[in-house]
Design an enzyme around this catalytic site. Structure first.
Site, mmCIF file in Angstrom:
data_model
loop_
_atom_site.group_PDB
_atom_site.id
_atom_site.type_symbol
_atom_site.label_atom_id
_atom_site.label_comp_id
_atom_site.label_asym_id
_atom_site.label_seq_id
_atom_site.Cartn_x
_atom_site.Cartn_y
_atom_site.Cartn_z
ATOM 1 N N HIS A 1 1.288 4.724 -2.429
ATOM 2 C CA HIS A 1 0.905 5.587 -3.550
ATOM 3 C C HIS A 1 2.171 6.285 -4.033
ATOM 4 O O HIS A 1 2.760 7.073 -3.287
ATOM 5 C CB HIS A 1 -0.133 6.616 -3.105
ATOM 6 C CG HIS A 1 -1.403 6.001 -2.633
ATOM 7 N ND1 HIS A 1 -2.450 5.701 -3.468
ATOM 8 C CD2 HIS A 1 -1.798 5.610 -1.386
ATOM 9 C CE1 HIS A 1 -3.441 5.160 -2.780
ATOM 10 N NE2 HIS A 1 -3.060 5.098 -1.502
ATOM 11 N N HIS B 1 -9.557 0.722 -1.471
ATOM 12 C CA HIS B 1 -9.562 1.394 -0.175
ATOM 13 C C HIS B 1 -10.978 1.282 0.405
ATOM 14 O O HIS B 1 -11.961 1.589 -0.273
ATOM 15 C CB HIS B 1 -9.222 2.872 -0.333
ATOM 16 C CG HIS B 1 -7.775 3.138 -0.601
ATOM 17 N ND1 HIS B 1 -7.063 2.483 -1.565
ATOM 18 C CD2 HIS B 1 -6.908 4.023 -0.015
ATOM 19 C CE1 HIS B 1 -5.814 2.942 -1.573
ATOM 20 N NE2 HIS B 1 -5.693 3.869 -0.643
ATOM 21 N N GLU C 1 -11.274 3.159 5.912
ATOM 22 C CA GLU C 1 -10.291 4.074 6.512
ATOM 23 C C GLU C 1 -11.079 5.116 7.290
ATOM 24 O O GLU C 1 -11.087 5.135 8.515
ATOM 25 C CB GLU C 1 -9.421 4.717 5.447
ATOM 26 C CG GLU C 1 -8.432 5.732 6.006
ATOM 27 C CD GLU C 1 -7.710 6.536 4.915
ATOM 28 O OE1 GLU C 1 -6.704 7.185 5.259
ATOM 29 O OE2 GLU C 1 -8.149 6.532 3.758
ATOM 30 N N HIS D 1 0.865 -1.191 0.000
ATOM 31 C CA HIS D 1 0.000 0.000 0.000
ATOM 32 C C HIS D 1 0.895 1.233 0.000
ATOM 33 O O HIS D 1 1.174 1.824 1.049
ATOM 34 C CB HIS D 1 -0.924 -0.021 1.222
ATOM 35 C CG HIS D 1 -1.977 1.041 1.237
ATOM 36 N ND1 HIS D 1 -3.187 0.888 1.897
ATOM 37 C CD2 HIS D 1 -2.030 2.280 0.683
ATOM 38 C CE1 HIS D 1 -3.911 1.984 1.758
ATOM 39 N NE2 HIS D 1 -3.217 2.857 1.028
ATOM 40 N N ASP E 1 1.708 4.060 2.797
ATOM 41 C CA ASP E 1 0.654 4.871 2.179
ATOM 42 C C ASP E 1 1.234 6.012 1.341
ATOM 43 O O ASP E 1 1.498 5.846 0.157
ATOM 44 C CB ASP E 1 -0.303 5.385 3.251
ATOM 45 C CG ASP E 1 -1.675 5.767 2.706
ATOM 46 O OD1 ASP E 1 -1.923 5.567 1.501
ATOM 47 O OD2 ASP E 1 -2.508 6.261 3.493
ATOM 48 N N ASP E 2 1.425 7.176 1.948
ATOM 49 C CA ASP E 2 1.975 8.359 1.269
ATOM 50 C C ASP E 2 3.132 8.886 2.122
ATOM 51 O O ASP E 2 2.999 9.884 2.837
ATOM 52 C CB ASP E 2 0.898 9.436 1.102
ATOM 53 C CG ASP E 2 -0.254 8.962 0.252
ATOM 54 O OD1 ASP E 2 -0.158 9.069 -0.982
ATOM 55 O OD2 ASP E 2 -1.254 8.469 0.821
#
Length: 347
Positions: A30, A208, A211, A28, A289-290
């Site tokens: 991005h 997703h 969340e 996961h 994630d980011d």
């Protein structure tokens, strides 16, 4: 579910070193969310793109988010500097070098083509640049990497279909599709037809869900979109029946602890429910994630989460093994990675 091996006694002092060294997969990530401020400024300069920040420091200070949407606003602004195939290569290569340093042996990388095609960037430019970095990582870094094309859920399903058709001539360069962007108000079933088409094409499907959105979104992702993994999924703890299903079916959850903290899903990292999910038998994995925006790459997520929640060496082994189990690779590679994992814990 693989049985946790009998592990040697591992002291609290040794655990951080093990977390750093153990092989792991990241499922996961991005890639646009790995774009560090320094690279944003470098690309803006070489491409002649104006950005509303005077310095790297000012841009970093803007990374204060109250929820998912406030993050997405600055995320899309940062992505505006990506213009050429080399830009996409450079962004992915920078991430893959960091992944190698964190002992990531495999990464399944999300990318958002609609963020770029809406600005006039060709689909080929996006995918070819990212794919070239993945190929180079395999030969030069010993890291395997695959691409997952994500549809932006705040846009329409028709636009998702258009994106899929644009990408299909490059079908050999991505392995699956995902669903990301603003969750609340955009339930998975909005994309039922396009995900059904992706299934007919033999593409892996992830989404997703859970969340910020409710557990019902996880049910829909499983039953309507027929996904193989749930990205995030932390809200599943609110639904005991869903928890039992996720455990029984070994549906992987790609949990992102520092992201959850930064976006205020949990007030403190110590309040994260990752231990509850693991102890209930769910196939939880840890991911970044980011990372450029949320304060850490994969090892940062492991180290800070373990320190805050008191997770043990047994949890560490399980999380790493879950990441291999949940990846879209063959059984032989998974077995080889698990052998490497066992060697680290036995050393």
């Amino acid at each position: 579910m693989a049985a946790i091996p009998a592990l040697p006694a591992i002291s609290a002092e040794r655990l951080p070193g093990l977390l750093r060294r153990m092989p792991k997969a990241e499922l996961h990530i991005h890639i646009e969310g790995s774009l560090e401020p320094e690279l944003i400024f470098a690309m803006a300069q070489r491409n002649g793109v104006a950005i509303p920040y005077a310095s790297v420091e000012q841009l970093r200070r803007a990374y204060a988010f109250s929820n998912l949407q406030s993050f997405l606003d600055i995320y899309y602004a940062g992505a505006s500097v990506l213009i050429t195939e080399q830009d996409f290569f450079d962004m992915a290569w920078a991430y893959l070098e960091r992944a190698k340093a964190d002992h990531v042996v495999h990464a399944e990388i999300f990318f958002d083509p609609q963020t770029h095609t809406a600005r006039g960037v060709a689909m080929e430019t996006v995918i070819n640049g990212l794919h070239r970095a993945c190929e180079q990582a395999r030969t030069q870094l010993g890291v395997s990497a695959s691409l997952i094309l994500c549809f932006l859920r705040h846009l329409s399903e028709d636009e998702a279909f258009q994106t899929l058709e644009q990408a299909l001539p490059l079908r050999d360069k991505f392995i699956g599709v995902g669903l990301d962007s603003s969750e609340v108000g955009h339930p998975p079933e909005k994309f039922a037809r396009v995900f059904a088409r992706c299934g007919e094409l033999g593409l892996h499907r992830v989404a997703h869900a859970g969340e910020e959105g409710p557990p019902e979104y996880i049910w829909s992702a499983l039953d309507v979109l027929k996904v193989e993994r749930i990205d995030h999924g932390v809200q599943s703890a609110k639904d005991p029946q869903l928890m039992r299903r996720l455990a029984q079916e070994r549906v992987p959850l790609t949990v992102c602890p520092l992201s959850n903290l930064k976006l205020c899903v949990f007030p403190r990292l110590a309040d994260h429910n990752i231990r509850q999910l693991l102890d209930a038998g769910l196939a939880v994995t840890v991911n970044s994630d980011d990372p450029a925006y949320f304060g850490g790459y994969l090892n940062d997520n492991f180290l800070q989460t373990f320190e805050a929640t008191g997770l043990t060496a047994q949890h560490a082994w399980q999380l790493a093994n879950n990441s291999f189990e949940a990846s879209f690779v063959g059984a032989e590679r998974k077995r080889r990675w698990r052998d490497q994992l066992d060697e680290v814990f036995a050393g």
